[in-house]
Motif scaffolding. Structure first.
Motif, short mmCIF file in Angstrom:
data_model
loop_
_atom_site.label_atom_id
_atom_site.label_comp_id
_atom_site.label_asym_id
_atom_site.label_seq_id
_atom_site.Cartn_x
_atom_site.Cartn_y
_atom_site.Cartn_z
N TYR A 3 0.86 -1.18 0.00
CA TYR A 3 0.00 0.00 0.00
C TYR A 3 0.89 1.23 0.00
CZ TYR A 3 -3.41 3.49 1.42
OH TYR A 3 -4.21 4.61 1.48
N THR A 4 0.70 2.07 -1.00
CA THR A 4 1.48 3.29 -1.12
C THR A 4 0.70 4.47 -0.55
OG1 THR A 4 2.48 2.44 -3.15
CG2 THR A 4 2.69 4.80 -2.73
N LEU A 5 1.35 5.20 0.31
CA LEU A 5 0.70 6.36 0.92
C LEU A 5 0.53 7.45 -0.12
CD1 LEU A 5 2.56 6.63 4.36
CD2 LEU A 5 0.25 5.80 3.96
N SER A 6 -0.65 7.99 -0.18
CA SER A 6 -0.91 9.12 -1.07
C SER A 6 -0.40 10.40 -0.42
CB SER A 6 -2.41 9.24 -1.33
OG SER A 6 -3.09 9.61 -0.13
N PRO A 7 -0.22 11.48 -1.22
CA PRO A 7 0.18 12.76 -0.62
C PRO A 7 -0.77 13.22 0.49
CG PRO A 7 0.40 12.84 -3.01
CD PRO A 7 -0.28 11.54 -2.69
N GLU A 8 -2.06 12.92 0.33
CA GLU A 8 -3.03 13.30 1.35
C GLU A 8 -2.79 12.51 2.64
OE1 GLU A 8 -7.56 12.37 1.44
OE2 GLU A 8 -7.36 14.27 0.35
N ASP A 9 -2.47 11.22 2.52
CA ASP A 9 -2.19 10.40 3.70
C ASP A 9 -0.93 10.90 4.41
OD1 ASP A 9 -4.38 8.76 3.19
OD2 ASP A 9 -3.22 7.35 1.98
N ILE A 10 0.08 11.25 3.63
CA ILE A 10 1.34 11.74 4.22
C ILE A 10 1.07 13.03 5.00
CG2 ILE A 10 3.61 12.68 3.70
CD1 ILE A 10 3.72 10.75 1.31
N SER A 11 0.29 13.94 4.41
CA SER A 11 -0.02 15.20 5.09
C SER A 11 -0.82 14.96 6.37
CB SER A 11 -0.79 16.13 4.15
OG SER A 11 0.00 16.51 3.05
N THR A 12 -1.71 13.97 6.32
CA THR A 12 -2.48 13.64 7.51
C THR A 12 -1.57 13.14 8.62
OG1 THR A 12 -4.40 13.04 6.15
CG2 THR A 12 -4.38 12.23 8.41
N LEU A 13 -0.61 12.28 8.26
CA LEU A 13 0.36 11.80 9.25
C LEU A 13 1.20 12.94 9.81
CD1 LEU A 13 1.59 8.46 7.59
CD2 LEU A 13 0.20 8.71 9.66
N VAL A 14 1.59 13.86 8.93
CA VAL A 14 2.37 15.02 9.38
C VAL A 14 1.55 15.84 10.37
CG1 VAL A 14 3.38 17.23 8.66
CG2 VAL A 14 3.83 15.14 7.33
N LEU A 15 0.29 16.12 10.04
CA LEU A 15 -0.56 16.95 10.89
C LEU A 15 -0.79 16.30 12.25
CD1 LEU A 15 -2.50 19.43 11.11
CD2 LEU A 15 -4.30 17.93 10.27
N LEU A 16 -1.30 15.07 12.24
CA LEU A 16 -1.67 14.42 13.50
C LEU A 16 -0.46 13.89 14.24
CD1 LEU A 16 -4.87 12.48 12.32
CD2 LEU A 16 -4.71 14.73 13.38
N GLY A 17 0.55 13.40 13.51
CA GLY A 17 1.75 12.87 14.16
C GLY A 17 2.55 13.94 14.87
N SER A 18 2.78 15.06 14.19
CA SER A 18 3.53 16.15 14.82
C SER A 18 2.76 16.74 16.00
CB SER A 18 3.85 17.24 13.80
OG SER A 18 2.65 17.80 13.27
N PHE A 19 1.44 16.82 15.87
CA PHE A 19 0.63 17.32 16.98
C PHE A 19 0.75 16.40 18.20
CE2 PHE A 19 -3.54 17.12 19.19
CZ PHE A 19 -3.56 18.41 19.72
N LEU A 20 0.64 15.10 18.00
CA LEU A 20 0.73 14.16 19.11
C LEU A 20 2.11 14.19 19.75
CD1 LEU A 20 -0.56 11.93 20.78
CD2 LEU A 20 0.16 10.28 19.04
N ILE A 21 3.15 14.25 18.93
CA ILE A 21 4.52 14.29 19.48
C ILE A 21 4.72 15.53 20.34
CG2 ILE A 21 6.95 14.61 18.85
CD1 ILE A 21 6.37 12.82 16.39
N MET A 22 4.24 16.68 19.87
CA MET A 22 4.41 17.91 20.65
C MET A 22 3.59 17.89 21.93
SD MET A 22 4.82 20.98 17.82
CE MET A 22 3.72 20.34 16.56
N ILE A 23 2.41 17.26 21.89
CA ILE A 23 1.61 17.13 23.11
C ILE A 23 2.37 16.28 24.13
CG2 ILE A 23 -0.45 16.03 24.08
CD1 ILE A 23 -1.05 18.68 22.88
N LEU A 24 2.95 15.16 23.67
CA LEU A 24 3.70 14.29 24.58
C LEU A 24 4.96 14.97 25.12
CD1 LEU A 24 3.36 10.89 22.66
CD2 LEU A 24 2.11 11.64 24.69
N LEU A 25 5.51 15.89 24.32
CA LEU A 25 6.69 16.65 24.77
C LEU A 25 6.32 17.86 25.62
CD1 LEU A 25 8.89 16.54 21.52
CD2 LEU A 25 9.21 15.24 23.63
#
Length: 437
Positions: A3-25
């Protein structure tokens, strides 16, 4: 299967992943929301000018003007000498019961919460009076603190609540008046649930009773508290009756609160008024920057079709409405453990509301569910602000307070489940007053 991630999927991971990491930090929530939005826009190749444009659009709302007015009203009334009067009124009503001061604490929070609209203000104002009073009369300090912090969440449900205004704006097209009406019975149900829990513990530990009930004393205290309680009538009756909007009623309530606090109860001097306004500005700055950055965050969520994906994901786990409703509550409870109330409302509503509507939960009922879930989150570590305030007032370790609060968590969860699966609890009063659901 690859399964290849689409540009939309990558942006979603960037948005939610970076948000979660910063919350944990432990980044400040506004920075976490804002920076994750910027990272997402960069990954999408969009101009960064979109970020400030969406921030301004998020707070460019007439209905949001009610938020600073309600905050100001709550601060003025909370520092204007009404706490003692509301405690005396509650004592005349329920102080005669076993564990009477615990019952007074819960009922006083229902009255005071309707004025302040803030669990933190409720805990700080009533807790500083009632916790030492309860300890002096033989109640355990951790029990006294647990009662205080859990009952403070009633104020989030009892109107006028600026969190309801924030939810109404985020959900779109929701009547603030309908939300106000929807909060009364759930708030009362929460109070009754906490009183039952307090009574059981009080009987088990043989906590003292208060003075026998006297109708004459009750009437006397009711008259003395009239000016404070009238603030609620001005807002709620005005909005529900269509006399003025929520924003207009909030502005009128600020003027009324100023008059009552300075000239009638005389618990506030003009120097105190300026100090209270400083507190209002500090609180409002936090709320507005959260609303602004969350609006930009919400823009990215919509652009990436996250609400639809979240709905599909939840329904892929189960298509049972009961299971989906339980999952919605579980998600909100988990978010409450790591985030404060306003950002949860602002971020989760666009994602979870369509899921709730798909199983027949109305926008108004879901709003009450969100607010109570967030209220429980205010009492849970690691970011439970009300829990920290209560621990500081009682000078107790947070762990000891959490342990004493466990039975009351159960009371709140039972209330939450009743609100979730019995829509009439939230919807009956709005229907009586003619609001279309």
């Amino acid at each position: 299967m690859n399964y290849t991630l689409s540009p939309e999927d990558i942006s979603t991971l960037v948005l939610l992943g970076s948000f979660l990491i910063m919350i944990l930090l432990r980044f400040p929530i506004a920075y976490a929301v804002g920076l994750s939005t910027v990272f997402c826009l960069i990954s999408q190749g969009q101009a960064l000018v979109t970020f400030p444009q969406q921030m301004v659009k998020g707070i460019w709302s007439f209905s949001l003007m009610a938020v600073p007015f309600f905050i100001t009203m709550g601060v003025l009334m909370g520092t204007g000498g009404i706490s003692d009067k509301l405690i005396a009124l509650a004592n005349s009503l329920v102080g005669w019961m076993r564990g009477g001061l615990a019952m007074v604490n819960i009922v006083a929070s229902y009255f005071f919460g309707g004025i302040s609209g803030s669990a933190s203000a409720d805990t700080a104002s009533l807790g500083s009076i009632l916790i030492p009073m309860m300890v002096d009369q033989g109640y355990d300090a951790d029990f006294s603190t647990a009662v205080t912090i859990t009952s403070s969440c009633e104020g989030l449900l009892v109107p006028p609540s600026h969190n309801m205004v924030i939810y109404a704006t985020t959900a779109g097209g929701v009547s603030v008046g309908a939300l106000f009406m929807a909060g009364y019975i759930p708030g009362a149900l929460l109070a009754i649930s906490l009183m039952v829990g307090s009574y059981i513990i009080s009987v088990k530990r043989n906590y003292p009773k208060g003075e026998p009930f006297s109708f004459g004393v009750f009437v006397k205290q009711l008259l003395q508290s009239f000016w404070a309680l009238a603030a609620i009538l001005i807002v709620v009756v005005g909005v529900v009756g269509g006399v003025f909007t929520a924003t207009e009623s909030a502005a009128i309530a600020v003027v009324y609160s100023l008059i009552v606090s300075v000239f009638i109860y005389r618990g506030l001097t003009w120097r105190g008024v300026w100090k209270s306004l400083d507190t209002c500005v500090e609180t409002l700055a936090i709320v507005l920057i959260l609303i602004a950055t969350s609006a930009a965050f919400g823009y990215c969520l919509t652009m990436l079709h996250v609400p639809a994906k979240a709905a599909n994901l939840i329904k892929s786990i189960s298509d049972n409405p009961i299971a989906i409703a339980l999952m919605l509550n579980a998600i909100l409870l988990v978010l409450g453990c790591i985030m404060d109330m306003a950002p949860i409302i602002l971020i989760s509503t666009p994602i979870l509301l369509p899921v709730a509507q798909s199983i027949g939960i109305s926008t108004v009922q879901f709003g009450i569910m969100v607010i109570l879930n967030c209220g429980i989150g205010l009492l849970t570590p690691p970011v439970g602000s009300v829990l920290f305030i209560g621990s500081a007032i009682a000078k107790l370790p947070m762990e000891k307070v959490v342990k004493a609060t466990l039975p009351f968590y159960l009371c709140m969860i039972i209330t939450l489940l009743l609100i979730t699966f019995i829509p009439q609890i939230s919807m009956w009063l709005p229907a009586v007053f003619g609001y279309a659901m």
